[in-house]
Motif scaffolding. Structure first.
Motif, PDB file in Angstrom:
ATOM      1  N   GLU A  94      18.037  84.170  45.268  1.00 24.09           N
ATOM      2  CA  GLU A  94      17.454  82.586  45.509  1.00 24.09           C
ATOM      3  C   GLU A  94      18.998  81.880  45.922  1.00 24.09           C
ATOM      4  O   GLU A  94      20.198  82.360  45.570  1.00 24.09           O
ATOM      5  N   PRO A  95      18.863  81.202  47.653  1.00 27.36           N
ATOM      6  CA  PRO A  95      19.751  80.443  47.778  1.00 27.36           C
ATOM      7  C   PRO A  95      20.609  79.552  46.225  1.00 27.36           C
ATOM      8  O   PRO A  95      20.294  79.115  46.135  1.00 27.36           O
ATOM      9  N   GLN A  96      21.798  79.422  46.658  1.00 30.33           N
ATOM     10  CA  GLN A  96      22.881  78.861  45.927  1.00 30.33           C
ATOM     11  C   GLN A  96      23.736  77.630  45.841  1.00 30.33           C
ATOM     12  O   GLN A  96      23.561  77.432  47.257  1.00 30.33           O
ATOM     13  N   TRP A  97      23.969  76.304  45.496  1.00 30.89           N
ATOM     14  CA  TRP A  97      25.089  75.723  45.674  1.00 30.89           C
ATOM     15  C   TRP A  97      26.837  75.858  45.079  1.00 30.89           C
ATOM     16  O   TRP A  97      25.530  75.965  43.624  1.00 30.89           O
ATOM     17  N   ASP A  98      27.890  76.265  45.454  1.00 36.18           N
ATOM     18  CA  ASP A  98      28.908  76.234  44.364  1.00 36.18           C
ATOM     19  C   ASP A  98      29.350  75.254  44.165  1.00 36.18           C
ATOM     20  O   ASP A  98      29.884  74.101  45.464  1.00 36.18           O
ATOM     21  N   GLU A  99      29.130  73.639  43.300  1.00 37.90           N
ATOM     22  CA  GLU A  99      30.211  72.584  43.430  1.00 37.90           C
ATOM     23  C   GLU A  99      31.443  72.457  43.764  1.00 37.90           C
ATOM     24  O   GLU A  99      32.378  71.951  44.272  1.00 37.90           O
ATOM     25  N   SER A 100      32.360  73.469  42.539  1.00 34.69           N
ATOM     26  CA  SER A 100      33.616  73.963  42.546  1.00 34.69           C
ATOM     27  C   SER A 100      34.179  73.884  44.448  1.00 34.69           C
ATOM     28  O   SER A 100      35.434  73.367  44.610  1.00 34.69           O
ATOM     29  N   THR A 101      33.292  74.712  45.375  1.00 41.29           N
ATOM     30  CA  THR A 101      33.565  75.116  46.367  1.00 41.29           C
ATOM     31  C   THR A 101      33.480  74.188  47.664  1.00 41.29           C
ATOM     32  O   THR A 101      33.470  73.852  48.386  1.00 41.29           O
ATOM     33  N   LYS A 102      32.659  73.544  47.603  1.00 39.99           N
ATOM     34  CA  LYS A 102      31.445  72.344  47.651  1.00 39.99           C
ATOM     35  C   LYS A 102      31.115  73.297  49.408  1.00 39.99           C
ATOM     36  O   LYS A 102      30.824  73.474  49.949  1.00 39.99           O
ATOM     37  N   ARG A 103      30.181  74.583  48.539  1.00 43.96           N
ATOM     38  CA  ARG A 103      30.041  75.730  49.545  1.00 43.96           C
ATOM     39  C   ARG A 103      28.445  76.012  49.156  1.00 43.96           C
ATOM     40  O   ARG A 103      28.288  76.084  48.023  1.00 43.96           O
ATOM     41  N   GLY A 104      27.365  76.635  50.343  1.00 43.14           N
ATOM     42  CA  GLY A 104      26.493  77.045  49.708  1.00 43.14           C
ATOM     43  C   GLY A 104      25.798  78.164  50.059  1.00 43.14           C
ATOM     44  O   GLY A 104      27.285  78.683  50.972  1.00 43.14           O
ATOM     45  N   ASP A 105      25.219  78.490  50.586  1.00 44.61           N
ATOM     46  CA  ASP A 105      24.868  80.578  51.455  1.00 44.61           C
ATOM     47  C   ASP A 105      23.840  80.617  51.933  1.00 44.61           C
ATOM     48  O   ASP A 105      22.863  80.989  52.762  1.00 44.61           O
ATOM     49  N   LEU A 106      22.691  79.279  52.407  1.00 42.77           N
ATOM     50  CA  LEU A 106      21.895  78.408  53.105  1.00 42.77           C
ATOM     51  C   LEU A 106      22.627  78.871  54.686  1.00 42.77           C
ATOM     52  O   LEU A 106      23.478  78.366  54.824  1.00 42.77           O
ATOM     53  N   GLY A 107      22.111  80.141  55.320  1.00 41.63           N
ATOM     54  CA  GLY A 107      22.235  79.970  56.653  1.00 41.63           C
ATOM     55  C   GLY A 107      22.993  80.786  56.461  1.00 41.63           C
ATOM     56  O   GLY A 107      23.366  81.122  57.708  1.00 41.63           O
ATOM     57  N   LYS A 108      23.308  81.737  55.629  1.00 38.15           N
ATOM     58  CA  LYS A 108      24.951  82.718  55.553  1.00 38.15           C
ATOM     59  C   LYS A 108      23.493  83.603  55.153  1.00 38.15           C
ATOM     60  O   LYS A 108      22.991  84.442  55.226  1.00 38.15           O
ATOM     61  N   ARG A 109      23.600  83.791  53.437  1.00 35.96           N
ATOM     62  CA  ARG A 109      23.186  85.181  52.760  1.00 35.96           C
ATOM     63  C   ARG A 109      21.602  84.784  52.961  1.00 35.96           C
ATOM     64  O   ARG A 109      20.946  85.661  53.327  1.00 35.96           O
ATOM     65  N   VAL A 110      21.396  83.384  53.128  1.00 39.39           N
ATOM     66  CA  VAL A 110      19.895  83.368  53.265  1.00 39.39           C
ATOM     67  C   VAL A 110      19.812  82.316  54.350  1.00 39.39           C
ATOM     68  O   VAL A 110      20.037  81.476  54.420  1.00 39.39           O
ATOM     69  N   VAL A 111      18.958  82.943  55.007  1.00 46.76           N
ATOM     70  CA  VAL A 111      18.067  82.307  56.341  1.00 46.76           C
ATOM     71  C   VAL A 111      16.856  81.919  56.110  1.00 46.76           C
ATOM     72  O   VAL A 111      16.211  82.164  55.432  1.00 46.76           O
ATOM     73  N   LEU A 112      16.605  80.933  57.201  1.00 47.34           N
ATOM     74  CA  LEU A 112      14.962  80.292  57.277  1.00 47.34           C
ATOM     75  C   LEU A 112      14.528  80.982  59.020  1.00 47.34           C
ATOM     76  O   LEU A 112      14.916  80.616  59.717  1.00 47.34           O
ATOM     77  N   GLN A 113      13.707  81.845  58.206  1.00 46.34           N
ATOM     78  CA  GLN A 113      13.105  81.796  59.670  1.00 46.34           C
ATOM     79  C   GLN A 113      11.432  81.625  60.437  1.00 46.34           C
ATOM     80  O   GLN A 113      11.389  81.000  59.037  1.00 46.34           O
ATOM     81  N   TYR A 114      11.172  81.198  61.632  1.00 49.71           N
ATOM     82  CA  TYR A 114       9.868  81.149  61.519  1.00 49.71           C
ATOM     83  C   TYR A 114       9.590  81.823  63.033  1.00 49.71           C
ATOM     84  O   TYR A 114      10.074  82.182  63.337  1.00 49.71           O
ATOM     85  N   PHE A 115       7.985  82.493  62.262  1.00 56.36           N
ATOM     86  CA  PHE A 115       7.096  82.865  62.242  1.00 56.36           C
ATOM     87  C   PHE A 115       5.788  81.803  62.993  1.00 56.36           C
ATOM     88  O   PHE A 115       5.433  81.272  62.647  1.00 56.36           O
ATOM     89  N   GLU A 116       6.237  81.979  64.836  1.00 54.04           N
ATOM     90  CA  GLU A 116       4.556  81.391  65.242  1.00 54.04           C
ATOM     91  C   GLU A 116       3.045  81.092  64.673  1.00 54.04           C
ATOM     92  O   GLU A 116       2.198  81.136  65.090  1.00 54.04           O
ATOM     93  N   THR A 117       3.278  82.637  64.483  1.00 57.69           N
ATOM     94  CA  THR A 117       1.416  82.903  63.764  1.00 57.69           C
ATOM     95  C   THR A 117       1.809  83.205  62.848  1.00 57.69           C
ATOM     96  O   THR A 117       2.198  84.375  62.134  1.00 57.69           O
ATOM     97  N   LEU A 118       0.816  83.153  62.165  1.00 56.47           N
ATOM     98  CA  LEU A 118       0.585  83.910  60.537  1.00 56.47           C
ATOM     99  C   LEU A 118      -0.099  85.301  60.764  1.00 56.47           C
ATOM    100  O   LEU A 118      -0.308  85.655  61.808  1.00 56.47           O
TER     101      LEU A 118
END
Length: 118
Positions: A94-118
């Protein structure tokens, strides 16, 4: 036997990794939507909300790798395709957030894809 390959996304939605709360506008299947992302400290999870271009709330869910977002909604204003969070390492973490570094991994390790059809 043939190898089963994962479907290829129509596009990847660019996400921020430097904020625990952000939103963005994106065109999905020819219609403008707003996506809002928020890190829950209490649950150590990301949540996503989907709105129309006029800010009508359509959908809220925990962002879970491998689980389509909004694909079971019957609201006709929902995009015709679906969004899917994917761990690019193949480990399905799962995507994470690191409060100490103020960085997450959304858009890096975990990407959000869009598929036009099911």
């Amino acid at each position: 036997l043939t190898e089963r390959r994962p479907p290829v996304a129509d596009f990847i939605i660019p996400l921020k990794s430097d904020s625990p709360h952000f939103d963005l506008s994106v065109d999905l299947s020819g219609r403008e939507y707003r996506l809002e992302f928020e890190w829950s400290v209490r649950e150590s999870s990301w949540y996503v909300q989907l709105y129309t271009d006029t800010d009508d709330h359509l959908y809220s869910a925990k962002l879970v790798v491998g689980v389509p977002i909004g694909h079971r909604s019957v609201d006709p204003r929902m995009p015709s395709g679906y969004l899917l969070a994917t761990d690019t390492t193949g480990r399905d973490l799962e995507p994470q957030w690191d409060e100490s570094t103020k960085r997450g991994d959304l858009g890096k390790r975990v990407v959000l894809q869009y598929f036009e059809t099911l």
